[in-house]
Design a protein around this motif. Structure first.
Motif, mmCIF file in Angstrom:
data_model
loop_
_atom_site.group_PDB
_atom_site.id
_atom_site.type_symbol
_atom_site.label_atom_id
_atom_site.label_comp_id
_atom_site.label_asym_id
_atom_site.label_seq_id
_atom_site.Cartn_x
_atom_site.Cartn_y
_atom_site.Cartn_z
ATOM 1 N N ASP A 174 -16.137 65.427 71.644
ATOM 2 C CA ASP A 174 -14.846 65.403 70.954
ATOM 3 C C ASP A 174 -13.710 65.963 71.790
ATOM 4 O O ASP A 174 -12.542 65.829 71.411
ATOM 5 N N HIS A 175 -14.027 66.596 72.915
ATOM 6 C CA HIS A 175 -13.000 67.163 73.788
ATOM 7 C C HIS A 175 -13.306 66.755 75.232
ATOM 8 O O HIS A 175 -13.865 67.553 76.003
ATOM 9 N N PRO A 176 -12.965 65.533 75.602
ATOM 10 C CA PRO A 176 -13.316 65.021 76.934
ATOM 11 C C PRO A 176 -12.783 65.873 78.080
ATOM 12 O O PRO A 176 -13.350 65.827 79.183
ATOM 13 N N ALA A 177 -11.749 66.647 77.837
ATOM 14 C CA ALA A 177 -11.223 67.506 78.898
ATOM 15 C C ALA A 177 -12.247 68.551 79.334
ATOM 16 O O ALA A 177 -12.117 69.150 80.418
ATOM 17 N N LEU A 178 -13.286 68.776 78.497
ATOM 18 C CA LEU A 178 -14.325 69.755 78.828
ATOM 19 C C LEU A 178 -15.407 69.178 79.738
ATOM 20 O O LEU A 178 -16.275 69.916 80.219
ATOM 21 N N PRO A 207 -15.571 68.161 82.891
ATOM 22 C CA PRO A 207 -15.796 68.818 84.198
ATOM 23 C C PRO A 207 -16.515 70.158 84.079
ATOM 24 O O PRO A 207 -17.360 70.491 84.931
ATOM 25 N N LEU A 208 -16.205 70.936 83.034
ATOM 26 C CA LEU A 208 -16.910 72.201 82.834
ATOM 27 C C LEU A 208 -18.370 71.950 82.473
ATOM 28 O O LEU A 208 -19.273 72.675 82.921
ATOM 29 N N PHE A 209 -18.606 70.946 81.645
ATOM 30 C CA PHE A 209 -19.970 70.566 81.271
ATOM 31 C C PHE A 209 -20.784 70.159 82.499
ATOM 32 O O PHE A 209 -21.960 70.507 82.641
ATOM 33 N N VAL A 210 -20.147 69.437 83.404
ATOM 34 C CA VAL A 210 -20.809 69.040 84.644
ATOM 35 C C VAL A 210 -21.240 70.274 85.432
ATOM 36 O O VAL A 210 -22.396 70.378 85.892
ATOM 37 N N GLU A 211 -20.338 71.230 85.598
ATOM 38 C CA GLU A 211 -20.669 72.429 86.362
ATOM 39 C C GLU A 211 -21.791 73.227 85.705
ATOM 40 O O GLU A 211 -22.687 73.750 86.381
ATOM 41 N N GLU A 212 -21.759 73.327 84.369
ATOM 42 C CA GLU A 212 -22.801 74.072 83.682
ATOM 43 C C GLU A 212 -24.150 73.359 83.795
ATOM 44 O O GLU A 212 -25.205 74.010 83.915
ATOM 45 N N SER A 213 -24.137 72.038 83.780
ATOM 46 C CA SER A 213 -25.379 71.284 83.958
ATOM 47 C C SER A 213 -25.982 71.560 85.328
ATOM 48 O O SER A 213 -27.208 71.704 85.472
ATOM 49 N N ILE A 214 -25.121 71.639 86.336
ATOM 50 C CA ILE A 214 -25.594 71.895 87.700
ATOM 51 C C ILE A 214 -26.127 73.315 87.816
ATOM 52 O O ILE A 214 -27.183 73.557 88.417
ATOM 53 N N ASP A 246 -18.842 74.673 77.974
ATOM 54 C CA ASP A 246 -17.468 74.997 78.374
ATOM 55 C C ASP A 246 -17.405 76.301 79.164
ATOM 56 O O ASP A 246 -16.368 76.962 79.184
ATOM 57 N N ARG A 247 -18.485 76.679 79.833
ATOM 58 C CA ARG A 247 -18.503 77.923 80.598
ATOM 59 C C ARG A 247 -17.396 77.905 81.655
ATOM 60 O O ARG A 247 -17.280 76.974 82.460
ATOM 61 N N ASP A 248 -16.599 78.961 81.663
ATOM 62 C CA ASP A 248 -15.483 79.056 82.609
ATOM 63 C C ASP A 248 -15.059 80.523 82.720
ATOM 64 O O ASP A 248 -14.742 81.129 81.680
ATOM 65 N N PRO A 249 -15.117 81.110 83.905
ATOM 66 C CA PRO A 249 -15.467 80.511 85.198
ATOM 67 C C PRO A 249 -16.973 80.308 85.333
ATOM 68 O O PRO A 249 -17.751 80.837 84.558
ATOM 69 N N ARG A 276 -19.289 63.137 86.019
ATOM 70 C CA ARG A 276 -18.103 63.066 85.150
ATOM 71 C C ARG A 276 -17.900 61.654 84.621
ATOM 72 O O ARG A 276 -17.665 61.445 83.414
ATOM 73 N N ILE A 277 -18.000 60.674 85.498
ATOM 74 C CA ILE A 277 -17.765 59.296 85.084
ATOM 75 C C ILE A 277 -18.809 58.839 84.070
ATOM 76 O O ILE A 277 -18.477 58.183 83.072
ATOM 77 N N LEU A 278 -20.070 59.183 84.299
ATOM 78 C CA LEU A 278 -21.106 58.777 83.354
ATOM 79 C C LEU A 278 -20.828 59.344 81.972
ATOM 80 O O LEU A 278 -20.920 58.627 80.966
ATOM 81 N N TRP A 279 -20.480 60.642 81.904
ATOM 82 C CA TRP A 279 -20.220 61.249 80.590
ATOM 83 C C TRP A 279 -18.967 60.668 79.950
ATOM 84 O O TRP A 279 -18.932 60.490 78.721
ATOM 85 N N GLU A 280 -17.973 60.347 80.729
ATOM 86 C CA GLU A 280 -16.772 59.720 80.157
ATOM 87 C C GLU A 280 -17.091 58.372 79.534
ATOM 88 O O GLU A 280 -16.498 57.989 78.517
ATOM 89 N N GLU A 281 -18.019 57.651 80.133
ATOM 90 C CA GLU A 281 -18.378 56.330 79.619
ATOM 91 C C GLU A 281 -19.408 56.396 78.489
ATOM 92 O O GLU A 281 -19.391 55.569 77.584
ATOM 93 N N LEU A 282 -20.289 57.394 78.528
ATOM 94 C CA LEU A 282 -21.416 57.438 77.588
ATOM 95 C C LEU A 282 -21.121 58.225 76.314
ATOM 96 O O LEU A 282 -21.372 57.728 75.198
ATOM 97 N N LEU A 283 -20.624 59.437 76.432
ATOM 98 C CA LEU A 283 -20.544 60.322 75.274
ATOM 99 C C LEU A 283 -19.692 59.782 74.128
ATOM 100 O O LEU A 283 -20.079 59.940 72.961
ATOM 101 N N PRO A 284 -18.552 59.130 74.383
ATOM 102 C CA PRO A 284 -17.765 58.611 73.256
ATOM 103 C C PRO A 284 -18.490 57.547 72.436
ATOM 104 O O PRO A 284 -18.092 57.272 71.293
ATOM 105 N N ARG A 285 -19.548 56.973 72.970
ATOM 106 C CA ARG A 285 -20.271 55.908 72.280
ATOM 107 C C ARG A 285 -21.420 56.427 71.423
ATOM 108 O O ARG A 285 -22.110 55.642 70.770
ATOM 109 N N ILE A 286 -21.646 57.740 71.433
ATOM 110 C CA ILE A 286 -22.784 58.315 70.717
ATOM 111 C C ILE A 286 -22.305 59.071 69.485
ATOM 112 O O ILE A 286 -21.406 59.912 69.567
#
Length: 441
Positions: A308-312, A314-321, A374-377, A401-411
């Motif tokens: 619901d908050h696509p701006a997050l 990039p933070l989600f990507v970093e936390e996944s890593i 949304d972990r930051d920093p 980032r691109i995969l989540w932008e394309e996938l998450l809004p569809r779920i």
């Protein structure tokens, strides 16, 4: 996903001492005990001298600050003598078949100035501006195709074996210049190189390549690492010759036609360059992608937060890593007597940098054992640090980032449909299966 070490049968592997447990690849698949051991080592003053059965001894570097300190001092802590934890028997075998301590001579195996010169060959390709400008559109098309495939699967699928393995594979093979029909072979070789001890990983790679007509026979034969290296070198040797005669707009051509100190890159280094890009370039991204998706499936609130908050994202990507830390360790060897964390390290002694432990360091991360999209920093060290920091880290972030932008809004809803399982490996590892149930919008 986690059980106590005593509950898991590990034939031939000791679990009685922390020294043995920290190298035990089976515990990386059931990491509850391992995480407790990491925490214990972080609490100890200085570094801990480890003498695991069947391995040469080493200093365990488990705190974030100490890993960073060793990584930054690349003149005092070198790579070329010992790159990763391998049993003594494995080290002796490698020396006997290659005449060297390594099967390959990749960026992670070398030191400056050789490392720096080789890295500069492709550095421009992997800078953030370059990957966005040159690759974002192509990667987005690949991501959309994989999302469409997911939707065709319906409500249930294994995200690892049907998406996460193949999306970053297609991206890195496109960049390198490997044609789509050869991708199953690249996947087979990578899976067996990093997951040689895991029968599920090896069987999966054989099934994929048999389906593509690239593997003769059946069953699950013993993995032959020398044969894997030879197959890589044979394949990329042909590519090297072709790209020198017929250069294209791909990284393979850049490497094939580059010069260092006025001469072409030596053949072994050039072929190893291809190997590190082809293997690390997709396996680690696959693990981080699957690990992040698993946490969303386990935590509905985190899923809704990111969706619901696509701006997050990039933070989600970093936390996944951070959470997955696909490369669990690298080794260094002290070139001179020195000190780290108040511990005297003698010249010739080895150190193991345990990145997964550093990314759970309580002094750096608030609630480190909790996944926060949304972990930051988030100053994780999953890409390493210093001159050897991952060359492809900007590409990995862009892909995710691109995969989540394309996938998450569809779920609409996401949940587990079975038990996620981690691979058995103490060097490079991640989820080997992730059954999920998806309600599509």
């Amino acid at each position: 996903m986690a059980t106590a070490a005593a509950d898991v049968p590990f034939p031939g592997w000791s679990t009685a001492r922390i020294d043995d447990r920290i190298v035990n690849p089976y515990l990386y698949a059931e990491p509850a005990q391992l995480m407790a051991d990491y925490a214990e080592l972080r609490r100890r003053p200085g570094l801990s001298w480890m003498t695991p059965r069947g391995y040469r001894p080493f200093w365990a570097v488990t705190r974030h600050a100490d890993i960073v300190a060793v990584s930054k001092a690349n003149d005092r802590f070198i790579n070329r003598l010992r790159t990763y934890l391998s049993p003594i028997e494995g080290e002796q075998w490698t020396l006997s078949v290659s005449g060297d301590t390594h099967l390959f001579r990749t960026l992670v195996d070398l030191d400056d100035p050789e490392h720096r010169k080789l890295r500069q060959v492709t550095n421009a390709w992997f800078q953030p501006g370059a990957v966005r400008q040159n690759l974002e559109g192509k990667i987005r098309a690949i991501a959309r195709a994989h999302v469409a495939l997911m939707q065709e699967k319906g409500a249930e699928l294994d995200f690892v074996n049907e998406v996460a393995l193949f999306y970053p594979l297609r991206v890195i093979m496109m960049i390198l210049g490997v044609p789509p029909e050869d991708e199953p072979l690249m996947l087979k070789l990578t899976q067996e190189l990093f997951g040689a001890i895991d029968p599920d990983v090896v069987a999966r790679s054989r099934n994929i390549t048999e389906a593509a007509g690239l593997w003769g026979g059946s069953g699950n034969p013993q993995v032959d690492l020398f044969k894997i290296a030879a197959t890589f070198f044979d394949y990329f040797g042909k590519m090297l010759v072709d790209r020198r005669a017929n250069p294209q707009d791909d990284v393979a051509s850049v490497i094939a036609n580059a010069e260092i100190d006025g001469a072409p890159i030596p053949e072994r280094e050039a072929l190893s360059y291809y190997v590190i890009i082809a293997t690390a370039g997709h396996d680690t991204t696959s693990s981080s992608t699957a690990g992040g998706f698993c946490e969303l499936a386990c935590n509905p609130a985190e899923f809704r937060k990111v969706r619901d908050h696509p701006a997050l994202i990039p933070l989600f990507v970093e936390e996944s890593i951070r959470w997955t830390t696909p490369v669990k360790h690298f080794m260094r060897t002290a070139s001179d007597d020195t000190q780290i964390a108040g511990t005297t390290v003698r010249a010739g002694e080895a150190l193991a940098l345990f990145y997964w432990s550093g990314n759970r360091d309580e002094h750096v991360f608030d609630a480190p054992m909790t996944f926060r999209a949304d972990r930051d920093p988030n100053p994780h060290i999953a890409f390493g640090h210093g001159v050897h920091i991952c060359l492809g880290m900007h590409l990995a972030r862009l892909e995710m980032r691109i995969l989540w932008e394309e996938l998450l809004p569809r779920i609409e809803r996401l949940e587990l449909a079975g038990e996620p399982k981690l691979s058995i490996a103490n060097f490079v590892s991640g989820l080997k299966t992730l059954p999920v149930r998806v309600a599509w919008r």
